[in-house]
Design a protein around this motif. Structure first.
Motif, PDB file in Angstrom:
ATOM      1  N   ARG A  60      -6.024  27.170  46.333  1.00 34.93           N
ATOM      2  CA  ARG A  60      -5.309  27.293  45.061  1.00 34.93           C
ATOM      3  C   ARG A  60      -3.849  26.949  45.323  1.00 34.93           C
ATOM      4  NH1 ARG A  60      -7.351  31.919  41.837  1.00 34.93           N
ATOM      5  NH2 ARG A  60      -8.714  30.253  41.148  1.00 34.93           N
ATOM      6  N   ALA A  61      -3.424  25.782  44.862  1.00 40.93           N
ATOM      7  CA  ALA A  61      -2.070  25.284  45.112  1.00 40.93           C
ATOM      8  C   ALA A  61      -1.131  25.699  43.995  1.00 40.93           C
ATOM      9  CB  ALA A  61      -2.087  23.760  45.237  1.00 40.93           C
ATOM     10  N   GLN A  62       0.006  26.251  44.374  1.00 38.14           N
ATOM     11  CA  GLN A  62       1.040  26.636  43.419  1.00 38.14           C
ATOM     12  C   GLN A  62       1.870  25.397  43.074  1.00 38.14           C
ATOM     13  OE1 GLN A  62       0.988  29.800  42.162  1.00 38.14           O
ATOM     14  NE2 GLN A  62      -0.874  29.857  43.410  1.00 38.14           N
ATOM     15  N   GLU A  89      -6.171  16.847  37.147  1.00 35.05           N
ATOM     16  CA  GLU A  89      -4.786  17.138  37.529  1.00 35.05           C
ATOM     17  C   GLU A  89      -4.195  15.989  38.337  1.00 35.05           C
ATOM     18  OE1 GLU A  89      -3.022  19.709  36.701  1.00 35.05           O
ATOM     19  OE2 GLU A  89      -4.586  21.037  35.939  1.00 35.05           O
ATOM     20  N   HIS A  90      -2.928  15.740  38.147  1.00 33.41           N
ATOM     21  CA  HIS A  90      -2.189  14.848  39.028  1.00 33.41           C
ATOM     22  C   HIS A  90      -1.535  15.708  40.102  1.00 33.41           C
ATOM     23  CE1 HIS A  90      -2.614  11.342  36.450  1.00 33.41           C
ATOM     24  NE2 HIS A  90      -2.354  12.141  35.427  1.00 33.41           N
ATOM     25  N   TYR A  91      -1.479  15.193  41.303  1.00 35.59           N
ATOM     26  CA  TYR A  91      -0.773  15.860  42.389  1.00 35.59           C
ATOM     27  C   TYR A  91      -0.245  14.775  43.317  1.00 35.59           C
ATOM     28  CZ  TYR A  91      -5.214  15.222  44.873  1.00 35.59           C
ATOM     29  OH  TYR A  91      -6.346  14.684  45.433  1.00 35.59           O
ATOM     30  N   LEU A  92       0.608  15.162  44.246  1.00 35.07           N
ATOM     31  CA  LEU A  92       1.204  14.194  45.166  1.00 35.07           C
ATOM     32  C   LEU A  92       0.595  14.341  46.552  1.00 35.07           C
ATOM     33  CD1 LEU A  92       4.941  14.650  44.130  1.00 35.07           C
ATOM     34  CD2 LEU A  92       3.393  12.798  43.459  1.00 35.07           C
ATOM     35  N   VAL A  93       0.535  13.225  47.271  1.00 31.53           N
ATOM     36  CA  VAL A  93       0.002  13.173  48.632  1.00 31.53           C
ATOM     37  C   VAL A  93       1.051  12.482  49.502  1.00 31.53           C
ATOM     38  CG1 VAL A  93      -1.802  12.149  50.076  1.00 31.53           C
ATOM     39  CG2 VAL A  93      -2.386  13.030  47.798  1.00 31.53           C
ATOM     40  N   VAL A  94       1.399  13.093  50.619  1.00 32.05           N
ATOM     41  CA  VAL A  94       2.322  12.484  51.582  1.00 32.05           C
ATOM     42  C   VAL A  94       1.600  12.421  52.924  1.00 32.05           C
ATOM     43  CG1 VAL A  94       4.535  12.698  52.781  1.00 32.05           C
ATOM     44  CG2 VAL A  94       4.347  13.361  50.370  1.00 32.05           C
ATOM     45  N   GLY A 122      -6.659  13.595  62.535  1.00 34.42           N
ATOM     46  CA  GLY A 122      -5.374  13.320  63.161  1.00 34.42           C
ATOM     47  C   GLY A 122      -4.298  12.746  62.259  1.00 34.42           C
ATOM     48  N   VAL A 123      -4.606  12.437  61.007  1.00 29.46           N
ATOM     49  CA  VAL A 123      -3.602  11.883  60.094  1.00 29.46           C
ATOM     50  C   VAL A 123      -2.618  12.984  59.714  1.00 29.46           C
ATOM     51  CG1 VAL A 123      -3.270  11.060  57.713  1.00 29.46           C
ATOM     52  CG2 VAL A 123      -4.958   9.975  59.189  1.00 29.46           C
ATOM     53  N   TRP A 124      -1.334  12.673  59.814  1.00 35.56           N
ATOM     54  CA  TRP A 124      -0.286  13.604  59.403  1.00 35.56           C
ATOM     55  C   TRP A 124      -0.259  13.671  57.883  1.00 35.56           C
ATOM     56  CZ3 TRP A 124       1.984  16.635  62.876  1.00 35.56           C
ATOM     57  CH2 TRP A 124       1.984  16.230  64.210  1.00 35.56           C
ATOM     58  N   HIS A 125      -0.122  14.868  57.325  1.00 37.11           N
ATOM     59  CA  HIS A 125      -0.067  15.015  55.868  1.00 37.11           C
ATOM     60  C   HIS A 125       0.707  16.277  55.503  1.00 37.11           C
ATOM     61  CE1 HIS A 125      -3.610  17.283  57.163  1.00 37.11           C
ATOM     62  NE2 HIS A 125      -3.367  18.078  56.128  1.00 37.11           N
ATOM     63  N   HIS A 126       1.245  16.247  54.301  1.00 37.01           N
ATOM     64  CA  HIS A 126       1.942  17.414  53.769  1.00 37.01           C
ATOM     65  C   HIS A 126       0.911  18.327  53.120  1.00 37.01           C
ATOM     66  CE1 HIS A 126       4.652  19.859  51.354  1.00 37.01           C
ATOM     67  NE2 HIS A 126       5.599  19.478  52.199  1.00 37.01           N
ATOM     68  N   PRO A 127       1.119  19.643  53.152  1.00 36.28           N
ATOM     69  CA  PRO A 127       0.235  20.531  52.386  1.00 36.28           C
ATOM     70  C   PRO A 127       0.243  20.146  50.902  1.00 36.28           C
ATOM     71  CG  PRO A 127       1.567  21.803  53.913  1.00 36.28           C
ATOM     72  CD  PRO A 127       2.107  20.388  53.945  1.00 36.28           C
ATOM     73  N   LEU A 128      -0.708  20.676  50.165  1.00 38.01           N
ATOM     74  CA  LEU A 128      -0.890  20.322  48.760  1.00 38.01           C
ATOM     75  C   LEU A 128       0.407  20.368  47.954  1.00 38.01           C
ATOM     76  CD1 LEU A 128      -4.228  22.190  48.052  1.00 38.01           C
ATOM     77  CD2 LEU A 128      -3.850  19.720  47.901  1.00 38.01           C
ATOM     78  N   LEU A 129       0.567  19.360  47.107  1.00 40.09           N
ATOM     79  CA  LEU A 129       1.758  19.244  46.264  1.00 40.09           C
ATOM     80  C   LEU A 129       1.344  19.187  44.794  1.00 40.09           C
ATOM     81  CD1 LEU A 129       3.712  16.653  48.430  1.00 40.09           C
ATOM     82  CD2 LEU A 129       4.416  19.018  47.959  1.00 40.09           C
ATOM     83  N   ALA A 130       0.936  20.348  44.264  1.00 38.43           N
ATOM     84  CA  ALA A 130       0.626  20.460  42.838  1.00 38.43           C
ATOM     85  C   ALA A 130       1.930  20.340  42.058  1.00 38.43           C
ATOM     86  CB  ALA A 130      -0.045  21.798  42.560  1.00 38.43           C
ATOM     87  N   LEU A 131       1.856  19.822  40.842  1.00 37.67           N
ATOM     88  CA  LEU A 131       3.074  19.580  40.070  1.00 37.67           C
ATOM     89  C   LEU A 131       3.249  20.506  38.875  1.00 37.67           C
ATOM     90  CD1 LEU A 131       3.113  15.694  40.175  1.00 37.67           C
ATOM     91  CD2 LEU A 131       4.542  17.282  41.483  1.00 37.67           C
ATOM     92  N   ASP A 132       2.404  20.405  37.880  1.00 36.08           N
ATOM     93  CA  ASP A 132       2.658  21.060  36.599  1.00 36.08           C
ATOM     94  C   ASP A 132       2.156  22.493  36.498  1.00 36.08           C
ATOM     95  OD1 ASP A 132       3.879  18.756  35.613  1.00 36.08           O
ATOM     96  OD2 ASP A 132       1.929  17.898  35.109  1.00 36.08           O
ATOM     97  N   ARG A 133       1.079  22.792  37.197  1.00 35.61           N
ATOM     98  CA  ARG A 133       0.488  24.134  37.107  1.00 35.61           C
ATOM     99  C   ARG A 133      -0.342  24.407  38.351  1.00 35.61           C
ATOM    100  NH1 ARG A 133      -3.937  23.087  32.305  1.00 35.61           N
ATOM    101  NH2 ARG A 133      -4.795  21.201  33.193  1.00 35.61           N
TER     102      ARG A 133
END
Length: 172
Positions: A60-62, A89-94, A122-133
């Motif tokens: 559950r991403a804030q 939902e739209h979210y961001l991926v880094v 092994g791919v580097w990634h940011h934790p979940l990036l929820a946007l609006d809710r």
């Protein structure tokens, strides 16, 4: 502060980092006497390294406040990790390629609705990036006794730069 331009998530653009999980273009066929449509083999699950086993989780991403600054990334050296949103939902991926971390190789993506991602091992990634809710995701991950999460702090933050335009959200 350095900036990272957000681009639209497509299978081709994301291929160096894993797989995009989406129904568009997926192999599908009817099952259960024609009452169900099966979308088959949407992403590879790579979790058995060193005796690992698959886990199914709910994350559950804030929502994050804009602007979004990237200060750390993580990777899972022993298995893939798939995120499938439960709502439109739209979210961001880094992400950054597997191997030694190189901030110049980071990329950021804006997801179309219902798109999931499966990060290759092994791919580097940011934790979940929820946007609006608050956003819920089914996550297919690796379980096992060995540690499977490396984190790195960036020497300086990177700010995600984007405008929500028709080009960013329109299907390719």
């Amino acid at each position: 502060m350095k900036t990272l331009q957000v681009e639209r998530l497509t299978r081709a653009a994301f291929a160096p980092f894993g797989e995009v999980i989406e129904l568009d273009g997926a192999r599908h066929f009817a099952i259960n006497g024609g009452t169900t449509e099966r979308y088959h083999d949407l992403a590879r699950v790579d979790v058995t390294e060193q005796g690992g086993r698959p886990l199914i989780n709910l994350f559950r991403a804030q929502p994050r406040a804009l602007p979004v600054d990237i200060t750390m990334l993580e990777r899972h050296p022993l298995g893939s990790q798939a995120f499938i949103p439960l709502r439109d939902e739209h979210y961001l991926v880094v992400v950054a390629p597997a191997g030694e971390f190189d901030p110049a190789q980071m990329r950021a993506f804006w997801t179309d609705s219902w798109q999931g991602v499966s990060y290759a091992r092994g791919v580097w990634h940011h934790p979940l990036l929820a946007l609006d809710r608050v956003c819920d995701f089914i996550v297919v991950d690796r379980g096992g006794e060995q540690p499977n999460c490396d984190e790195i702090s960036l020497t300086e933050p990177w700010r995600l730069q984007f405008e929500i335009t028709a080009e960013l959200v329109a299907p390719a």
